[in-house]
Design an enzyme around this catalytic site. Structure first.
Site, PDB file in Angstrom:
ATOM      1  CB  ALA A  25       1.126   2.761   4.669  1.00 20.21           C
TER       2      ALA A  25
ATOM      3  CE  LYS B 255      -7.514  -9.927   7.395  1.00 19.47           C
ATOM      4  NZ  LYS B 255      -7.953  -9.281   6.151  1.00 19.47           N
TER       5      LYS B 255
ATOM      6  CB  ILE C  21      -0.939   0.014   1.223  1.00 23.35           C
ATOM      7  CG1 ILE C  21      -1.934  -1.145   1.129  1.00 23.35           C
ATOM      8  CG2 ILE C  21      -1.696   1.335   1.316  1.00 23.35           C
ATOM      9  CD1 ILE C  21      -2.894  -1.049  -0.023  1.00 23.35           C
TER      10      ILE C  21
ATOM     11  N   GLY D 133      -3.061  -8.403  -5.121  1.00 23.53           N
ATOM     12  CA  GLY D 133      -1.664  -8.279  -5.513  1.00 23.53           C
ATOM     13  C   GLY D 133      -0.748  -7.906  -4.383  1.00 23.53           C
TER      14      GLY D 133
ATOM     15  CG  ASN E 107      -8.648  -9.352   2.061  1.00 24.47           C
ATOM     16  OD1 ASN E 107      -7.699  -9.798   2.666  1.00 24.47           O
ATOM     17  ND2 ASN E 107      -9.896  -9.534   2.466  1.00 24.47           N
TER      18      ASN E 107
ATOM     19  CD  GLU F 258      20.230  -1.631   2.665  1.00 22.43           C
ATOM     20  OE1 GLU F 258      21.200  -0.931   2.331  1.00 22.43           O
ATOM     21  OE2 GLU F 258      20.349  -2.784   3.127  1.00 22.43           O
TER      22      GLU F 258
ATOM     23  CG  ASP G 148       9.753   0.250   4.535  1.00 27.29           C
ATOM     24  OD1 ASP G 148      10.239  -0.719   5.157  1.00 27.29           O
ATOM     25  OD2 ASP G 148       8.629   0.206   4.012  1.00 27.29           O
ATOM     26  CG  HIS G 149      11.536  -1.940   9.104  1.00 26.25           C
ATOM     27  ND1 HIS G 149      10.197  -1.849   8.816  1.00 26.25           N
ATOM     28  CD2 HIS G 149      11.804  -3.265   9.187  1.00 26.25           C
ATOM     29  CE1 HIS G 149       9.683  -3.066   8.735  1.00 26.25           C
ATOM     30  NE2 HIS G 149      10.636  -3.944   8.954  1.00 26.25           N
TER      31      HIS G 149
END
Length: 619
Positions: free
Chosen positions: A367, A413, A293, A454, A451, A316, A313-314
């Site tokens: 996200a 969810k 996403i 992809g 959901n 790499e 982002d963690h």
């Protein structure tokens, strides 16, 4: 014989072709003189000059235009045009020399007649070579798969041409629902009506059908697929028009039907004003930018031309991949967006504070989350750390550093969850609802959807892999249903929903009708030209195995907790009226939850979730 010729060295092949062209030039000269003089011509002394002049002129031109670099098995229209261009240049030079020299025995019209005959002979030789040599690559007609193309338009004609070169398929005909086309032909291939498909499959042994309708809506594709799913044929499709921009269609471009073709849900065009409201000329931060996403959010955000797009982002490799992709996209579209890849985890509060203090983002799309239900169920401490406290750290940093808009990407969810992952996402929503009620300059909002197709772990790629391995297709329960949406549509709606927020809203995306997973599995088997093996068809090709619900998995997903929602200015975005906890109360629960996480007390974690999250119960 063909194999022997193909085994010759490249230089030998070229020498043979040049020699053949010289012979054809001599024949063309003789024919041109004979036609011009109305009788078979035996060269006299002056005419020998023309026989010698033709090869001297055309060979350098053919070499210069690359005609001797072509692979004759794959020659087509482009090669024909190149040959015509070369012969035109050759004819012009020949005519100029004939008018200049004015040989008495040579008519001046030879400069037009001889190149025309020469072109016909050369083209015929290339065509003969193509069909003679290409037959080496083709299986016998009995062994080749027999194909129908649904769509007798431009894409269908291009596809037929590509199939003819590949030799992998025998094209039986086109199918089109336009009555004006039925009964006609495309390059000699007949066009049939849709109601003739069944008889063609039965009588002609058709094994495959290709949907060559790249511009058709999903609803039309679904209607066509619905009419075909009882036939034992493998149905595939072409990419969208955007992917056919090169004008080249090859057999490798064919792809399996996507679930959106089966669902038939057409996306609603975006509201451009909503899309750009929080993005244009703004500093935008996306957490989890390397995920399914997050990466799609980045692709759509960059097109709206923020001044800066910060990618956090963690992972790499995921961060590197999306950064490279966005750089290329900016280059291609001429976008002046500053892209900054930032390594870090939302579980590091100091790092989040430093990022917001340094870059001063206007908008944050959060996200970053652990989303796989069984994994989080097995690792509840890590799930709570990332999904709940990661959200809290990011939200506090946004508040303290003056971020104007903070958007949480949530999930269906979170509604009456039966698993830790869903409960952790609902806790994240409660954090933002509580903070939204506190005085600050930050507008908090949440966008909840089901959901996405992809994404990592999606059922469709899994089914496709299982199909390729001969099955079985695994379904956890015969009654499991899920909502589905494409990643681009979900990301687009997230951006538009966030632009409508005033603070504290929980937006819910209209996911359409839920789909029973076992029906989806059955349809994918049938549309691959295979039969489902079950009690009704014991000699079928692919079995569907029910494996049992996984830990924390629900039979049905919901999008609303309280059942109350109101409309917004977008037809597919609703606003949920969900109960919330005040910050003072929630803070007490968060302190208890944090202590349980610190010592790894899973029972303590679940006890807090039971108290805070409506509908969550431990087994």
């Amino acid at each position: 014989m063909q194999s022997t010729v193909l085994a010759w060295p490249r230089a030998a092949k070229r020498l043979v072709v040049v020699g053949l062209d010289v012979l054809l030039a001599l024949i063309a000269t003789w024919l041109a003189l004979s036609l011009r003089l109305d009788q078979p011509n035996w060269p006299v002394e002056g005419q020998w000059r023309v026989y010698g002049l033709a090869p001297v002129l055309f060979i350098p031109i053919f070499v210069r235009l690359g005609l001797y670099r072509a692979i004759f098995r794959y020659t087509g229209q482009a090669a024909l045009f190149a040959t015509a261009k070369a012969v035109v240049i050759y004819g012009a030079m020949l005519t100029a020399i004939l008018f200049w020299q004015q040989w008495r025995e040579v008519p001046r019209t030879l400069g037009i007649l001889q190149p025309l005959i020469f072109f016909l002979l050369v083209s015929a030789s290339r065509a003969f070579a193509r069909f003679w040599l290409a037959s080496l690559d083709q299986s016998s007609i009995a062994e080749r798969r027999k194909f129908l193309i649904f769509g007798a338009g431009t894409a269908g004609a291009q596809t037929a041409s590509a199939m003819g070169v590949s030799g992998q398929f025998a094209l039986v005909g086109f199918v089109d629902d336009d009555p004006s086309k039925v009964g006609r032909s495309v390059n000699g291939v007949p066009i049939y009506a849709p109601d003739q498909i069944q008889s063609l499959v039965a009588d002609r042994g058709v094994t495959d059908l290709l949907l060559a309708l790249p511009s058709a809506s999903r609803s039309r594709r679904k209607d066509i697929i619905e009419s075909l799913h009882n036939l034992a044929v493998h149905i595939r499709t072409l990419p969208d028009w955007a992917d056919l921009a090169s004008g080249k269609v090859t057999v490798q471009d064919f792809k399996e039907l996507d679930i959106e073709d089966l669902l038939g849900r057409d996306p609603v065009p975006p509201n451009r004003n909503l899309l750009s409201r929080n993005l244009a000329r703004k500093v935008v931060l996306v957490t989890g930018a390397g995920g399914s996403i997050g990466s799609e959010l980045c692709r759509q955000i960059v097109v709206e031309q923020p001044s800066h797009l910060l990618l956090l982002d963690h992972n790499e490799f995921g961060l590197y991949t999306i950064h490279q992709e966005l750089q290329k996209l900016c280059q291609e579209k001429g976008l002046s967006v500053y892209l900054e890849p930032l390594l870090g985890s939302v579980g590091q509060p100091d790092r989040m504070q430093a990022l917001c203090r340094t870059w001063k983002p206007d908008t944050v799309y959060h996200a970053a989350a652990y989303k796989h239900v069984p994994l989080v169920e097995s690792n509840p401490v890590q799930g709570i750390e990332n999904n709940v406290f990661g959200t809290l750290h990011m939200a506090r940093a946004a508040m303290e550093q003056g971020v104007k808009s903070f958007v949480l990407v949530s999930t269906d969810k979170a509604v009456r969850p039966t698993n830790v992952m869903g409960a952790s996402k609902r806790m994240a929503e409660l954090v933002l609802q509580a903070l939204a009620a506190e005085p600050s300059g930050t507008c908090f909002s949440m966008v909840r959807f089901g959901n996405v197709l992809g994404s990592s772990g999606s059922v469709v790629p899994l089914f496709r892999k299982q199909l390729s391995q001969g099955g079985p297709l695994t379904v956890t329960h015969a009654e499991v249903t899920r909502y589905f949406m494409t990643i681009p549509e979900a990301a687009q709606l997230v951006l538009q929903a966030a632009a409508m927020a005033s603070s504290g809203e929980v937006f819910v995306l209209d996911m359409g009708e839920p789909v029973k997973i076992v029906d989806l599995a059955r349809r994918m088997v049938e549309l691959s030209g295979l039969r489902v093996r079950d009690a009704a068809c014991p000699d079928g090709d692919i079995a569907i195995a029910v494996t049992g619900l996984r830990p924390g998995e629900k039979l049905y997903e919901e999008l609303l907790i309280g059942g109350n929602s109101s409309s917004t200015e977008h037809p597919r975005i609703l606003k949920a009226n969900e109960a919330a906890l005040d910050w003072a109360t929630l803070q007490t629960h968060l302190a208890t939850l944090q202590q349980a996480v610190f010592v790894g007390d899973v029972a303590g974690i679940k006890a807090v979730l039971v108290r805070c999250v409506q509908g969550y119960e431990t087994s």
